[in-house]
Design a protein around this motif. Structure first.
Motif, PDB file in Angstrom:
ATOM      1  N   ASP A   1       0.911  -1.185  -0.026  1.00 23.34           N
ATOM      2  CA  ASP A   1      -0.047  -0.068  -0.011  1.00 23.34           C
ATOM      3  C   ASP A   1       0.883   1.259   0.018  1.00 23.34           C
ATOM      4  N   GLU A   2       0.162   2.379  -0.098  1.00 23.11           N
ATOM      5  CA  GLU A   2       0.920   3.712  -0.300  1.00 23.11           C
ATOM      6  C   GLU A   2       1.868   3.874   0.871  1.00 23.11           C
ATOM      7  N   LYS A   3       1.366   3.641   2.114  1.00 19.90           N
ATOM      8  CA  LYS A   3       2.009   3.950   3.457  1.00 19.90           C
ATOM      9  C   LYS A   3       3.502   2.929   3.333  1.00 19.90           C
ATOM     10  N   LEU A   4       3.210   1.893   3.152  1.00 17.05           N
ATOM     11  CA  LEU A   4       4.582   0.750   3.186  1.00 17.05           C
ATOM     12  C   LEU A   4       5.394   1.276   2.177  1.00 17.05           C
ATOM     13  N   LEU A   5       4.820   1.746   0.807  1.00 16.11           N
ATOM     14  CA  LEU A   5       5.969   1.915  -0.094  1.00 16.11           C
ATOM     15  C   LEU A   5       6.580   3.269   0.189  1.00 16.11           C
ATOM     16  N   ALA A   6       5.879   4.284   0.891  1.00 19.22           N
ATOM     17  CA  ALA A   6       6.641   5.360   1.325  1.00 19.22           C
ATOM     18  C   ALA A   6       7.708   5.126   2.609  1.00 19.22           C
ATOM     19  N   ASP A   7       7.113   4.365   3.414  1.00 19.69           N
ATOM     20  CA  ASP A   7       8.066   3.770   4.342  1.00 19.69           C
ATOM     21  C   ASP A   7       9.317   3.376   3.991  1.00 19.69           C
ATOM     22  N   MET A   8       9.187   2.192   3.094  1.00 21.30           N
ATOM     23  CA  MET A   8      10.338   1.593   2.452  1.00 21.30           C
ATOM     24  C   MET A   8      11.157   2.668   1.719  1.00 21.30           C
ATOM     25  N   GLY A   9      10.801   3.360   1.158  1.00 28.02           N
ATOM     26  CA  GLY A   9      11.417   4.496   0.260  1.00 28.02           C
ATOM     27  C   GLY A   9      12.241   5.327   1.373  1.00 28.02           C
ATOM     28  N   LYS A  10      11.612   5.681   2.323  1.00 28.54           N
ATOM     29  CA  LYS A  10      12.249   6.480   3.348  1.00 28.54           C
ATOM     30  C   LYS A  10      13.638   5.555   3.964  1.00 28.54           C
ATOM     31  N   PHE A  11      13.354   4.282   4.328  1.00 31.95           N
ATOM     32  CA  PHE A  11      14.484   3.410   4.817  1.00 31.95           C
ATOM     33  C   PHE A  11      15.456   3.297   3.744  1.00 31.95           C
ATOM     34  N   ASN A  12      15.101   3.113   2.281  1.00 29.73           N
ATOM     35  CA  ASN A  12      16.303   3.223   1.383  1.00 29.73           C
ATOM     36  C   ASN A  12      16.915   4.403   1.390  1.00 29.73           C
ATOM     37  N   GLU A  13      16.232   5.638   1.552  1.00 33.80           N
ATOM     38  CA  GLU A  13      16.954   6.740   1.508  1.00 33.80           C
ATOM     39  C   GLU A  13      18.122   6.860   2.653  1.00 33.80           C
ATOM     40  N   GLU A  14      17.618   6.362   3.758  1.00 37.25           N
ATOM     41  CA  GLU A  14      18.684   6.376   4.972  1.00 37.25           C
ATOM     42  C   GLU A  14      19.873   5.472   4.527  1.00 37.25           C
ATOM     43  N   LEU A  15      19.558   4.281   3.845  1.00 36.24           N
ATOM     44  CA  LEU A  15      20.686   3.442   3.632  1.00 36.24           C
ATOM     45  C   LEU A  15      21.785   3.882   2.788  1.00 36.24           C
ATOM     46  N   VAL A  16      21.077   4.800   1.682  1.00 36.89           N
ATOM     47  CA  VAL A  16      21.944   5.340   0.841  1.00 36.89           C
ATOM     48  C   VAL A  16      22.937   6.595   1.422  1.00 36.89           C
ATOM     49  N   GLN A  17      22.060   7.184   2.253  1.00 39.06           N
ATOM     50  CA  GLN A  17      22.637   8.413   2.804  1.00 39.06           C
ATOM     51  C   GLN A  17      23.906   7.954   3.697  1.00 39.06           C
ATOM     52  N   ALA A  18      23.671   6.877   4.360  1.00 36.08           N
ATOM     53  CA  ALA A  18      24.832   6.137   5.303  1.00 36.08           C
ATOM     54  C   ALA A  18      25.725   5.620   4.519  1.00 36.08           C
ATOM     55  N   GLY A  19      25.575   5.492   3.251  1.00 38.39           N
ATOM     56  CA  GLY A  19      26.656   4.702   2.577  1.00 38.39           C
ATOM     57  C   GLY A  19      26.709   3.431   2.676  1.00 38.39           C
ATOM     58  N   ILE A  20      25.454   2.753   3.025  1.00 37.13           N
ATOM     59  CA  ILE A  20      25.226   1.302   3.183  1.00 37.13           C
ATOM     60  C   ILE A  20      24.761   0.540   1.743  1.00 37.13           C
ATOM     61  N   MET A  21      23.787   1.174   1.293  1.00 33.89           N
ATOM     62  CA  MET A  21      23.100   0.307   0.126  1.00 33.89           C
ATOM     63  C   MET A  21      23.906   0.518  -1.081  1.00 33.89           C
ATOM     64  N   LYS A  22      24.231  -0.700  -1.678  1.00 34.16           N
ATOM     65  CA  LYS A  22      24.954  -0.549  -2.842  1.00 34.16           C
ATOM     66  C   LYS A  22      23.904  -0.884  -4.144  1.00 34.16           C
ATOM     67  N   ALA A  23      22.701  -1.893  -3.896  1.00 34.22           N
ATOM     68  CA  ALA A  23      21.819  -2.177  -4.871  1.00 34.22           C
ATOM     69  C   ALA A  23      20.789  -2.728  -3.940  1.00 34.22           C
ATOM     70  N   GLY A  24      19.528  -2.743  -4.579  1.00 33.40           N
ATOM     71  CA  GLY A  24      18.333  -3.150  -4.138  1.00 33.40           C
ATOM     72  C   GLY A  24      17.164  -3.308  -4.986  1.00 33.40           C
ATOM     73  N   GLU A  25      16.462  -4.541  -5.034  1.00 36.85           N
ATOM     74  CA  GLU A  25      15.455  -4.744  -6.004  1.00 36.85           C
ATOM     75  C   GLU A  25      14.226  -5.478  -5.376  1.00 36.85           C
ATOM     76  N   GLY A  26      12.995  -5.221  -5.970  1.00 34.76           N
ATOM     77  CA  GLY A  26      12.060  -6.296  -5.831  1.00 34.76           C
ATOM     78  C   GLY A  26      11.829  -7.267  -6.667  1.00 34.76           C
TER      79      GLY A  26
END
Length: 281
Positions: free
Chosen positions: A20-45
């Motif tokens: 749903d819209e809320k989960l999609l937004a929450d996951m987007g925010k989590f991914n943004e935090e991962l990227v900003q922390a330099g943790i995330m290199k790739a990710g896909e559903g």
């Protein structure tokens, strides 16, 4: 260390139920935090296994089986590739993740092998060197070459001209006076303090970069920008617009490779080839 983080499949993900819209937004925010922390290199559903296949290996035989696959708890619905300092750091990040499913779900963390883990099987280091070469090839395949144009003090005028002539979009513009770091003494010509230090603009699908440079001296030789448009009347208009104040080096005409092709040098000294693509045959 690098880890693969697997979101395990559930009945809802295998049924193709979208978040749903809320989960999609929450996951987007989590991914943004991962990227900003330099943790995330790739990710896909991943789409449900009903849209996938499996290839079974048995000696020289290969057997392809269409999905869906029954063992839901063994399936994967998505993944990340992270670079972390330790397994504990990966665990801490996973604990912060929103529940990726509408029901109870699992996320699995698996460390990736590094070449040093295969030291006993690669005593000479030859295979490791080959892997390094392959990584470099992959990096270069993903690289980009972009034109960077210097206008000798006329960059702002050129950007406005391209906006009007060919519908360019200026994406960013930074002046020398905006630089957070001082320039080396004597590098910038007097009077250039408010000139454009760096700009980027888009024409169609292509992004170009531009600058006034550090002084009026500039030269544009040995290259042209090739602009392809699908419509002959648009090609004519664009060619005429770009040539205003410049020089027509080769009038628009039919050639063996294009129904419409011409060359010009605009009033800023930039060479262009304007054309309609020819048929692939």
């Amino acid at each position: 260390m690098k880890v693969a983080v697997f979101v395990k499949a559930t009945k809802s993900s295998e049924a193709g139920q979208m978040p749903d819209e809320k989960l999609l937004a929450d996951m987007g925010k989590f991914n943004e935090e991962l990227v900003q922390a330099g943790i995330m290199k790739a990710g896909e559903g991943l789409k449900p296994s009903s849209e996938g296949v499996r290839v079974r290996f048995s000696g020289t035989d290969r057997t392809v089986t269409d999905g869906p696959f029954a063992e839901t708890k063994e399936l994967v619905a998505g993944f990340w590739l992270w670079e972390v300092s330790s397994m504990q750091e990966a665990i801490d990040w996973v604990k912060r993740c929103p529940n990726p499913m509408i029901e109870e779900s699992d996320i699995e963390i698996r460390p990736l092998y590094e070449m040093e883990d295969f030291a006993e099987s690669d005593p000479t280091g030859q295979i490791g060197d080959q892997e390094d070469d392959l990584r470099e090839q992959i990096t270069m395949l993903q690289s980009q070459v972009q034109p960077y144009l210097f206008y000798g003090g006329r960059c702002e005028e050129a950007l406005a001209f391209y906006e009007q002539a060919i519908g360019a979009t200026v994406l960013m513009k930074m002046r020398f006076s905006d630089s957070p770091d001082p320039l080396p003494e004597g590098m910038l010509e007097s009077g250039f303090e408010e000139k454009v230090m760096h700009a980027s603009f888009r024409v169609g699908k292509m992004t170009l970069m531009a600058s006034d440079g550090c002084g009026e001296a500039t030269a544009h030789q040995g290259f042209r920008l090739a602009l392809s448009v699908e419509n002959e009347s648009v090609c004519d208009r664009v060619f005429t617009a770009l040539a205003e104040g410049g020089n027509v080096d080769m009038p628009l005409d039919e050639t063996f490779w294009s129904p419409r092709f011409g060359m010009l040098t605009d009033k800023f000294g930039i060479g262009w080839m304007v054309m309609v693509p020819g048929s692939e045959s």
